[in-house]
Design a protein around this motif. Structure first.
Motif, PDB file in Angstrom:
ATOM      1  N   GLU A   1      37.918  31.936 -18.745  1.00 12.87           N
ATOM      2  CA  GLU A   1      37.924  33.331 -18.290  1.00 12.87           C
ATOM      3  C   GLU A   1      38.430  33.418 -16.851  1.00 12.87           C
ATOM      4  N   ILE A   2      37.948  32.526 -16.006  1.00 14.28           N
ATOM      5  CA  ILE A   2      38.319  32.559 -14.587  1.00 14.28           C
ATOM      6  C   ILE A   2      39.781  32.170 -14.394  1.00 14.28           C
ATOM      7  N   GLU A   3      40.196  31.111 -15.058  1.00 11.62           N
ATOM      8  CA  GLU A   3      41.562  30.620 -14.879  1.00 11.62           C
ATOM      9  C   GLU A   3      42.607  31.621 -15.378  1.00 11.62           C
ATOM     10  N   ASN A   4      42.233  32.458 -16.334  1.00 12.65           N
ATOM     11  CA  ASN A   4      43.179  33.416 -16.895  1.00 12.65           C
ATOM     12  C   ASN A   4      43.039  34.815 -16.310  1.00 12.65           C
ATOM     13  N   SER A   5      42.208  34.941 -15.278  1.00 17.35           N
ATOM     14  CA  SER A   5      41.996  36.245 -14.655  1.00 17.35           C
ATOM     15  C   SER A   5      42.905  36.415 -13.441  1.00 17.35           C
ATOM     16  N   PRO A   6      43.386  37.643 -13.197  1.00 17.49           N
ATOM     17  CA  PRO A   6      44.186  37.891 -11.993  1.00 17.49           C
ATOM     18  C   PRO A   6      43.323  37.994 -10.737  1.00 17.49           C
ATOM     19  N   ALA A   7      42.012  38.079 -10.892  1.00 24.81           N
ATOM     20  CA  ALA A   7      41.117  38.238  -9.750  1.00 24.81           C
ATOM     21  C   ALA A   7      41.159  37.007  -8.850  1.00 24.81           C
ATOM     22  N   GLU A   8      41.052  37.239  -7.547  1.00 24.84           N
ATOM     23  CA  GLU A   8      41.066  36.148  -6.579  1.00 24.84           C
ATOM     24  C   GLU A   8      39.677  35.880  -5.995  1.00 24.84           C
ATOM     25  N   ILE A   9      38.677  36.677  -6.412  1.00 28.20           N
ATOM     26  CA  ILE A   9      37.317  36.518  -5.906  1.00 28.20           C
ATOM     27  C   ILE A   9      36.368  36.286  -7.072  1.00 28.20           C
ATOM     28  N   LEU A  10      35.491  35.317  -6.919  1.00 30.52           N
ATOM     29  CA  LEU A  10      34.504  34.983  -7.951  1.00 30.52           C
ATOM     30  C   LEU A  10      33.112  35.036  -7.355  1.00 30.52           C
ATOM     31  N   GLY A  11      32.229  35.799  -7.979  1.00 34.39           N
ATOM     32  CA  GLY A  11      30.836  35.833  -7.577  1.00 34.39           C
ATOM     33  C   GLY A  11      29.998  35.129  -8.626  1.00 34.39           C
ATOM     34  N   LEU A  12      29.326  34.051  -8.222  1.00 34.86           N
ATOM     35  CA  LEU A  12      28.490  33.274  -9.142  1.00 34.86           C
ATOM     36  C   LEU A  12      27.021  33.494  -8.816  1.00 34.86           C
ATOM     37  N   SER A  13      26.214  33.704  -9.856  1.00 30.99           N
ATOM     38  CA  SER A  13      24.780  33.944  -9.676  1.00 30.99           C
ATOM     39  C   SER A  13      23.994  32.743 -10.168  1.00 30.99           C
ATOM     40  N   ILE A  14      23.057  32.278  -9.326  1.00 30.28           N
ATOM     41  CA  ILE A  14      22.221  31.140  -9.693  1.00 30.28           C
ATOM     42  C   ILE A  14      20.779  31.442  -9.323  1.00 30.28           C
ATOM     43  N   GLY A  15      19.877  31.151 -10.247  1.00 31.18           N
ATOM     44  CA  GLY A  15      18.481  31.488 -10.028  1.00 31.18           C
ATOM     45  C   GLY A  15      17.558  30.320  -9.792  1.00 31.18           C
ATOM     46  N   SER A  16      17.973  29.118 -10.186  1.00 34.04           N
ATOM     47  CA  SER A  16      17.079  27.974 -10.040  1.00 34.04           C
ATOM     48  C   SER A  16      17.860  26.685  -9.830  1.00 34.04           C
ATOM     49  N   ARG A  17      17.161  25.681  -9.321  1.00 33.32           N
ATOM     50  CA  ARG A  17      17.805  24.374  -9.109  1.00 33.32           C
ATOM     51  C   ARG A  17      18.278  23.755 -10.416  1.00 33.32           C
ATOM     52  N   ALA A  18      17.652  24.141 -11.517  1.00 31.52           N
ATOM     53  CA  ALA A  18      18.032  23.584 -12.820  1.00 31.52           C
ATOM     54  C   ALA A  18      19.473  23.928 -13.186  1.00 31.52           C
ATOM     55  N   SER A  19      20.012  24.962 -12.556  1.00 32.31           N
ATOM     56  CA  SER A  19      21.388  25.380 -12.854  1.00 32.31           C
ATOM     57  C   SER A  19      22.407  24.816 -11.877  1.00 32.31           C
ATOM     58  N   MET A  20      21.966  23.954 -10.959  1.00 27.73           N
ATOM     59  CA  MET A  20      22.878  23.415  -9.954  1.00 27.73           C
ATOM     60  C   MET A  20      24.015  22.609 -10.559  1.00 27.73           C
ATOM     61  N   HIS A  21      23.742  21.894 -11.640  1.00 24.77           N
ATOM     62  CA  HIS A  21      24.814  21.107 -12.258  1.00 24.77           C
ATOM     63  C   HIS A  21      25.918  22.021 -12.765  1.00 24.77           C
ATOM     64  N   GLY A  22      25.516  23.157 -13.374  1.00 26.80           N
ATOM     65  CA  GLY A  22      26.516  24.113 -13.853  1.00 26.80           C
ATOM     66  C   GLY A  22      27.329  24.688 -12.720  1.00 26.80           C
ATOM     67  N   LEU A  23      26.655  25.001 -11.597  1.00 28.45           N
ATOM     68  CA  LEU A  23      27.363  25.532 -10.426  1.00 28.45           C
ATOM     69  C   LEU A  23      28.325  24.487  -9.871  1.00 28.45           C
ATOM     70  N   TYR A  24      27.846  23.272  -9.722  1.00 25.72           N
ATOM     71  CA  TYR A  24      28.679  22.187  -9.202  1.00 25.72           C
ATOM     72  C   TYR A  24      29.924  21.986 -10.075  1.00 25.72           C
ATOM     73  N   SER A  25      29.730  21.991 -11.387  1.00 26.02           N
ATOM     74  CA  SER A  25      30.841  21.735 -12.307  1.00 26.02           C
ATOM     75  C   SER A  25      31.913  22.811 -12.216  1.00 26.02           C
TER      76      SER A  25
END
Length: 232
Positions: free
Chosen positions: A145-169
């Motif tokens: 979705e991100i790679e095929n979007s014309p948008a140049e800004i990405l806002g990512l939401s994270i609620g817990s440390r358990a999701s850090m791997h997903g954010l890092y990736s």
């Protein structure tokens, strides 16, 4: 329950917050919606609804579950009801003043809490932003979705440390496939610990909607990959 404040005036009281939680937990599928309709008819603004009512209520529901004062099923049901309220009251009018005001808002893969990012997306739309919202997507689907979007800004939401791997990736992959994309990270984890996120070298870290709103505008006009830091 009568709340007539706008966001700039007064947030929901602890008593009303607790009452709203109980309505969402045990008041039936339409109980919460009826309470919100009353608040809106009394003059509560959309921003006040999101930031002063539903935001604190959603956070308190998480606390109730964490402290074993509510079941996981009950809190999950209440969260679904909040999302139904968001769909009912979401902004239907958005004037895009600049075509460049495009962004993707997404929950980090593996992140189950999406209420905050949904509210943030709708509030930014009222500010003239064209927001493409992606929630509950797998790593591969979100990256596509991100790679095929014309948008140049990405806002990512994270609620817990358990999701850090997903954010890092996601951040690591985008630094290769879309190195010029500006990445802003927000969510409830920011108020707990920003250090692991700072190590990722993202462009902005926001601890509140107001901070995110300001940083979105700064990212829009910035021509360089300048890192923006929060005050905490």
């Amino acid at each position: 329950m009568r709340i007539t404040s706008d966001h700039s005036d007064l947030a929901i009281s602890a008593k009303d917050r607790d009452l709203m939680c109980q309505v969402l937990l045990a008041g039936g599928p339409k109980g919460g919606e009826a309470a919100i309709c009353t608040m809106m008819s009394d003059g509560l603004s959309l921003k006040g609804l999101y930031l002063d009512v539903l935001g604190p209520v959603a956070r308190h529901l998480g606390t109730l579950w964490w402290e074993d004062q509510a079941t996981f099923l009950g809190v999950s049901t209440a969260a679904v009801r909040i999302e139904e309220i968001l769909r009912k009251f979401q902004s239907t009018k958005s004037i895009i003043v600049r075509s460049k005001k495009q962004a993707i808002f997404a929950s980090v893969p593996g992140e189950g809490h999406t209420i905050g990012v949904r509210m943030a997306a709708d509030l930014q739309r009222t500010k003239g932003w064209d927001i493409h919202l992606v929630t509950n997507a797998s790593f591969g689907d979100l990256l596509s979705e991100i790679e095929n979007s014309p948008a140049e800004i990405l806002g990512l939401s994270i609620g817990s440390r358990a999701s850090m791997h997903g954010l890092y990736s996601i951040v690591k992959a985008l630094r290769v496939s879309r190195p010029n994309m500006k990445i802003l990270v927000s969510g409830s984890l920011i108020s707990v610990d920003t250090s692991p996120i700072e190590l990722l070298g993202v462009d902005a870290i926001a601890g509140s909607f107001e901070q995110a709103e300001t940083m979105m505008d700064e990212l829009l006009v910035s021509s360089d990959n300048v890192e923006i830091r929060t005050a905490g």
